[in-house]
Design a protein around this motif. Structure first.
Motif, PDB file in Angstrom:
ATOM      1  N   ASP A  21       0.810  -1.227   0.000  1.00  0.00           N
ATOM      2  CA  ASP A  21       0.000   0.000   0.000  1.00  0.00           C
ATOM      3  C   ASP A  21       0.841   1.273   0.000  1.00  0.00           C
ATOM      4  OD1 ASP A  21      -2.384  -1.499   0.044  1.00  0.00           O
ATOM      5  OD2 ASP A  21      -2.327  -1.631   2.232  1.00  0.00           O
ATOM      6  N   ASP A  22       2.182   1.151  -0.078  1.00  0.00           N
ATOM      7  CA  ASP A  22       3.005   2.352  -0.252  1.00  0.00           C
ATOM      8  C   ASP A  22       2.690   3.004  -1.594  1.00  0.00           C
ATOM      9  OD1 ASP A  22       4.243   2.172   2.150  1.00  0.00           O
ATOM     10  OD2 ASP A  22       6.186   1.503   1.386  1.00  0.00           O
ATOM     11  N   THR A  23       2.886   4.316  -1.667  1.00  0.00           N
ATOM     12  CA  THR A  23       2.736   5.038  -2.938  1.00  0.00           C
ATOM     13  C   THR A  23       4.129   5.338  -3.479  1.00  0.00           C
ATOM     14  OG1 THR A  23       0.636   6.044  -2.275  1.00  0.00           O
ATOM     15  CG2 THR A  23       1.853   7.099  -4.065  1.00  0.00           C
ATOM     16  N   VAL A  24       4.379   4.898  -4.724  1.00  0.00           N
ATOM     17  CA  VAL A  24       5.680   5.099  -5.347  1.00  0.00           C
ATOM     18  C   VAL A  24       5.479   5.745  -6.714  1.00  0.00           C
ATOM     19  CG1 VAL A  24       6.689   3.122  -4.151  1.00  0.00           C
ATOM     20  CG2 VAL A  24       5.689   2.803  -6.419  1.00  0.00           C
ATOM     21  N   VAL A  25       6.559   6.336  -7.218  1.00  0.00           N
ATOM     22  CA  VAL A  25       6.511   6.975  -8.534  1.00  0.00           C
ATOM     23  C   VAL A  25       7.004   5.986  -9.581  1.00  0.00           C
ATOM     24  CG1 VAL A  25       7.367   8.858  -9.953  1.00  0.00           C
ATOM     25  CG2 VAL A  25       6.857   9.249  -7.539  1.00  0.00           C
ATOM     26  N   TYR A  26       6.190   5.781 -10.627  1.00  0.00           N
ATOM     27  CA  TYR A  26       6.571   4.892 -11.724  1.00  0.00           C
ATOM     28  C   TYR A  26       6.133   5.549 -13.028  1.00  0.00           C
ATOM     29  CZ  TYR A  26       6.776   0.821 -14.794  1.00  0.00           C
ATOM     30  OH  TYR A  26       7.059  -0.034 -15.832  1.00  0.00           O
ATOM     31  N   GLU A  27       7.105   5.715 -13.935  1.00  0.00           N
ATOM     32  CA  GLU A  27       6.861   6.368 -15.230  1.00  0.00           C
ATOM     33  C   GLU A  27       6.197   7.732 -15.049  1.00  0.00           C
ATOM     34  OE1 GLU A  27       4.654   3.566 -17.579  1.00  0.00           O
ATOM     35  OE2 GLU A  27       6.479   2.482 -18.175  1.00  0.00           O
ATOM     36  N   GLY A  28       6.600   8.445 -14.014  1.00  0.00           N
ATOM     37  CA  GLY A  28       6.141   9.811 -13.797  1.00  0.00           C
ATOM     38  C   GLY A  28       4.823   9.958 -13.071  1.00  0.00           C
ATOM     39  N   ASN A  36       1.947   8.431  -9.861  1.00  0.00           N
ATOM     40  CA  ASN A  36       1.891   7.769  -8.563  1.00  0.00           C
ATOM     41  C   ASN A  36       1.136   6.453  -8.661  1.00  0.00           C
ATOM     42  OD1 ASN A  36       3.285   9.816  -7.191  1.00  0.00           O
ATOM     43  ND2 ASN A  36       1.399  10.971  -6.814  1.00  0.00           N
ATOM     44  N   TYR A  37       1.732   5.424  -8.034  1.00  0.00           N
ATOM     45  CA  TYR A  37       1.121   4.094  -8.031  1.00  0.00           C
ATOM     46  C   TYR A  37       1.155   3.535  -6.615  1.00  0.00           C
ATOM     47  CZ  TYR A  37       1.165   3.924 -13.128  1.00  0.00           C
ATOM     48  OH  TYR A  37       0.937   4.172 -14.468  1.00  0.00           O
ATOM     49  N   GLU A  89      -2.455   2.416 -10.412  1.00  0.00           N
ATOM     50  CA  GLU A  89      -2.484   3.864 -10.542  1.00  0.00           C
ATOM     51  C   GLU A  89      -3.282   4.508  -9.405  1.00  0.00           C
ATOM     52  OE1 GLU A  89      -3.832   7.250 -13.838  1.00  0.00           O
ATOM     53  OE2 GLU A  89      -4.580   5.193 -13.949  1.00  0.00           O
ATOM     54  N   VAL A  90      -2.681   5.523  -8.799  1.00  0.00           N
ATOM     55  CA  VAL A  90      -3.383   6.294  -7.773  1.00  0.00           C
ATOM     56  C   VAL A  90      -4.147   7.409  -8.473  1.00  0.00           C
ATOM     57  CG1 VAL A  90      -3.146   7.742  -5.729  1.00  0.00           C
ATOM     58  CG2 VAL A  90      -1.662   5.758  -6.015  1.00  0.00           C
ATOM     59  N   GLN A  91      -5.481   7.327  -8.459  1.00  0.00           N
ATOM     60  CA  GLN A  91      -6.312   8.290  -9.180  1.00  0.00           C
ATOM     61  C   GLN A  91      -6.808   9.382  -8.242  1.00  0.00           C
ATOM     62  OE1 GLN A  91      -9.108   5.321 -10.671  1.00  0.00           O
ATOM     63  NE2 GLN A  91      -8.308   5.628 -12.743  1.00  0.00           N
ATOM     64  N   VAL A 125      -4.794   2.275 -14.252  1.00  0.00           N
ATOM     65  CA  VAL A 125      -3.713   1.578 -14.962  1.00  0.00           C
ATOM     66  C   VAL A 125      -3.013   0.659 -13.966  1.00  0.00           C
ATOM     67  CG1 VAL A 125      -1.555   1.848 -16.239  1.00  0.00           C
ATOM     68  CG2 VAL A 125      -3.425   3.497 -16.550  1.00  0.00           C
ATOM     69  N   VAL A 126      -2.793  -0.578 -14.384  1.00  0.00           N
ATOM     70  CA  VAL A 126      -2.159  -1.564 -13.503  1.00  0.00           C
ATOM     71  C   VAL A 126      -0.953  -2.159 -14.228  1.00  0.00           C
ATOM     72  CG1 VAL A 126      -2.412  -3.741 -12.257  1.00  0.00           C
ATOM     73  CG2 VAL A 126      -4.321  -2.119 -12.349  1.00  0.00           C
ATOM     74  N   HIS A 127       0.189  -2.204 -13.529  1.00  0.00           N
ATOM     75  CA  HIS A 127       1.400  -2.835 -14.055  1.00  0.00           C
ATOM     76  C   HIS A 127       1.738  -4.033 -13.180  1.00  0.00           C
ATOM     77  CE1 HIS A 127       2.316   0.506 -16.815  1.00  0.00           C
ATOM     78  NE2 HIS A 127       1.914   1.304 -15.827  1.00  0.00           N
ATOM     79  N   GLU A 128       1.980  -5.163 -13.817  1.00  0.00           N
ATOM     80  CA  GLU A 128       2.294  -6.383 -13.086  1.00  0.00           C
ATOM     81  C   GLU A 128       3.790  -6.678 -13.178  1.00  0.00           C
ATOM     82  OE1 GLU A 128      -0.116  -9.453 -14.684  1.00  0.00           O
ATOM     83  OE2 GLU A 128      -1.985  -8.685 -13.794  1.00  0.00           O
ATOM     84  N   PHE A 129       4.364  -7.133 -12.068  1.00  0.00           N
ATOM     85  CA  PHE A 129       5.792  -7.452 -12.021  1.00  0.00           C
ATOM     86  C   PHE A 129       6.001  -8.768 -11.283  1.00  0.00           C
ATOM     87  CE2 PHE A 129       5.524  -2.848 -12.317  1.00  0.00           C
ATOM     88  CZ  PHE A 129       6.442  -2.560 -13.311  1.00  0.00           C
ATOM     89  N   SER A 130       7.067  -9.470 -11.670  1.00  0.00           N
ATOM     90  CA  SER A 130       7.482 -10.691 -10.988  1.00  0.00           C
ATOM     91  C   SER A 130       8.932 -10.545 -10.560  1.00  0.00           C
ATOM     92  CB  SER A 130       7.336 -11.908 -11.912  1.00  0.00           C
ATOM     93  OG  SER A 130       6.000 -12.067 -12.320  1.00  0.00           O
ATOM     94  N   GLU A 131       9.363 -11.410  -9.673  1.00  0.00           N
ATOM     95  CA  GLU A 131      10.768 -11.402  -9.252  1.00  0.00           C
ATOM     96  C   GLU A 131      11.678 -11.572 -10.461  1.00  0.00           C
ATOM     97  OE1 GLU A 131      11.098 -14.457  -6.349  1.00  0.00           O
ATOM     98  OE2 GLU A 131      10.262 -13.245  -4.713  1.00  0.00           O
TER      99      GLU A 131
END
Length: 266
Positions: A82-89, A91-92, A109-111, A147-153
């Protein structure tokens, strides 16, 4: 007779005290010297050991500092759920699946809503004004799909102001750790008689004055250094013994003088 005997004893004790004191003044403490140090360095000089360069930023009487650079040091950053981080300019929010041992996570995406909002019966509504009229629209209906971005290890992930390749190192059920490798400047300290490791070699440090400036000498010959330190220790022990003779002899002489001049009862 008693005063004569006391006077002779006083003279003997004073001679002992004077002789010991004279020897103390003439004695010189042995120096710690390294016959063949491995390296001798002053401030602003550079020493290369096992392929690593150490730049000596400071060399003073009894201490020194050197800097070296690890060209591929590991850096990490941890995101909690639940942290908010900056990705591609933008907030997510960090979303981690509720699993025992997850290996994936999402950045959602934090709207934000530009219109005022209101709470009614546990539902958030957006107050929209159109053609002079106000109407309430549920917030979820008002906003588009986030917008949702998925990541794996092991996936690469972009970070602002970081040109180094950054990847997802690990995912737990509470946090995400990302890592990258970049140069890092490290600092080493040296002190008299202490060991400091350069490369895979442990060096003993000793400081001397040469040409009016302090220099650092590094050696792996510990016996050479320790023998001089032992000689200094023996010197101090003997000086303490001589001071003991000075003090005790002076006290004995003073005591004899006082006893000799005490009035006799007979």
């Amino acid at each position: 007779m008693q005063r004569r005997a006391a006077a002779v004893s006083v003279v003997v004790f004073l001679l002992l005290a004077a002789g010991a004191y004279t020897f103390i003044g003439a004695a010189q403490q042995p120096d710690v010297t390294l016959e063949d140090p491995d390296h001798t360095l002053s401030a602003s000089e550079t020493l290369t050991v096992a392929g690593t360069s150490y730049s000596f930023t400071e060399v003073s009487d009894g201490s020194a500092t050197a800097e070296w650079t690890n060209e591929s040091a590991r850096y990490t950053e941890t995101w909690e759920a639940d942290d908010t981080v900056v990705y591609e300019g933008d907030n997510y929010s960090v979303a981690i699946p509720n699993q025992t041992d997850p290996s994936e996570f999402e950045l959602r995406e934090v709207q934000t809503v530009e219109w005022p909002t209101v709470e009614q019966n546990g539902t958030t509504y957006v107050i929209v004004e159109e053609d002079g009229e106000r109407r309430l629209v549920e917030r979820d209906e008002y906003l588009p799909e986030p917008v949702v971005h998925e990541f794996s290890e092991g996936d690469a992930i972009e970070r602002p102001d970081n040109d180094n390749e950054t990847v997802v190192a690990s995912v737990t059920n509470t946090s995400v750790t990302i890592e990258w490798f970049a140069p890092r400047t490290n600092e080493l300290s040296f002190a008299e008689g202490e060991n400091t490791t350069l490369g895979d070699t442990a060096y003993l440090a000793h400081f001397e004055q040469q040409g009016g400036e302090s220099v650092l000498q590094l050696t792996t010959d510990y016996q050479d250094y320790n023998s001089d330190v032992a000689a200094q220790s023996t010197f101090h022990e003997r000086m303490n013994g001589l001071w003991g003779i000075v003090i005790l002899s002076s006290l004995a002489a003073a005591l004899l003088v006082m006893l000799a001049f005490m009035p006799s009862r007979y």
